[in-house]
Motif scaffolding. Structure first.
Motif, PDB file in Angstrom:
ATOM      1  N   LYS A 224       0.839  -0.999   0.003  1.00  0.00           N
ATOM      2  CA  LYS A 224       0.106  -0.068   0.066  1.00  0.00           C
ATOM      3  C   LYS A 224       0.783   1.289   0.131  1.00  0.00           C
ATOM      4  O   LYS A 224       1.989   1.275   0.524  1.00  0.00           O
ATOM      5  N   THR A 225       0.465   2.278  -0.876  1.00  0.00           N
ATOM      6  CA  THR A 225       1.023   3.590  -0.642  1.00  0.00           C
ATOM      7  C   THR A 225       0.900   4.295   0.608  1.00  0.00           C
ATOM      8  O   THR A 225       0.080   3.787   1.354  1.00  0.00           O
TER       9      THR A 225
ATOM     10  N   ASP B  89      -6.403   4.281   5.626  1.00  0.00           N
ATOM     11  CA  ASP B  89      -6.778   2.986   6.575  1.00  0.00           C
ATOM     12  C   ASP B  89      -6.965   3.308   8.011  1.00  0.00           C
ATOM     13  O   ASP B  89      -7.682   3.034   8.702  1.00  0.00           O
ATOM     14  N   ALA B  90      -5.671   4.079   8.429  1.00  0.00           N
ATOM     15  CA  ALA B  90      -5.414   4.421   9.861  1.00  0.00           C
ATOM     16  C   ALA B  90      -6.649   5.528  10.326  1.00  0.00           C
ATOM     17  O   ALA B  90      -7.199   5.110  11.533  1.00  0.00           O
ATOM     18  N   GLU B  91      -7.104   6.394   9.377  1.00  0.00           N
ATOM     19  CA  GLU B  91      -7.993   7.163   9.727  1.00  0.00           C
ATOM     20  C   GLU B  91      -9.558   6.631   9.860  1.00  0.00           C
ATOM     21  O   GLU B  91     -10.052   7.063  10.716  1.00  0.00           O
TER      22      GLU B  91
END
Length: 116
Positions: free
Chosen positions: A92-93, A100-102
């Motif tokens: 993943k970039t 994803d984290a957000e």
């Protein structure tokens, strides 16, 4: 070809429509890309496709890390499976990881009950 009479005109038009629809169906069938048969390739072909050495590929096969088929003492591979296998290793970039984290943190906050 005989001359059309006014009385035969509805039948002639119906026959023309039927022929036109058959031609259209044949053209659409021809226009759709036919699935290419996936012929098996040898380990040397996989080596050329991936840029990996043959001994490395044998190691992947031994550890079941690469999709392959075995018939007798021969290993066979399918190009589509190898390409899918390569795609599964995509990293993943930084932007995708941040999104994803957000998303994870926003879902986590919704589930927490804050007491004041």
């Amino acid at each position: 070809m005989e001359a059309l009479k006014f009385e035969n005109l509805p039948n002639a038009v119906a026959e023309l429509q039927k022929g036109q629809s058959e031609l259209k169906a044949l053209l659409l069938q021809k226009a759709q890309p036919q699935p290419e048969t996936d012929n098996p390739i040898t380990i040397q072909g996989v080596s050329e496709l991936t840029g990996l050495t043959v001994p490395t590929l044998y190691g992947y096969c031994q550890r079941n890390e690469i999709p392959y088929s075995k018939k007798g003492n021969r290993l066979y591979f399918f190009k589509s499976e190898i390409i899918d296998w390569i795609k599964t290793g995509k990293s993943k970039t930084l932007k995708e990881l941040q999104l994803d984290a957000e998303a994870y943190l926003s879902n986590k906050k919704k589930g927490l009950n804050y007491e004041k």
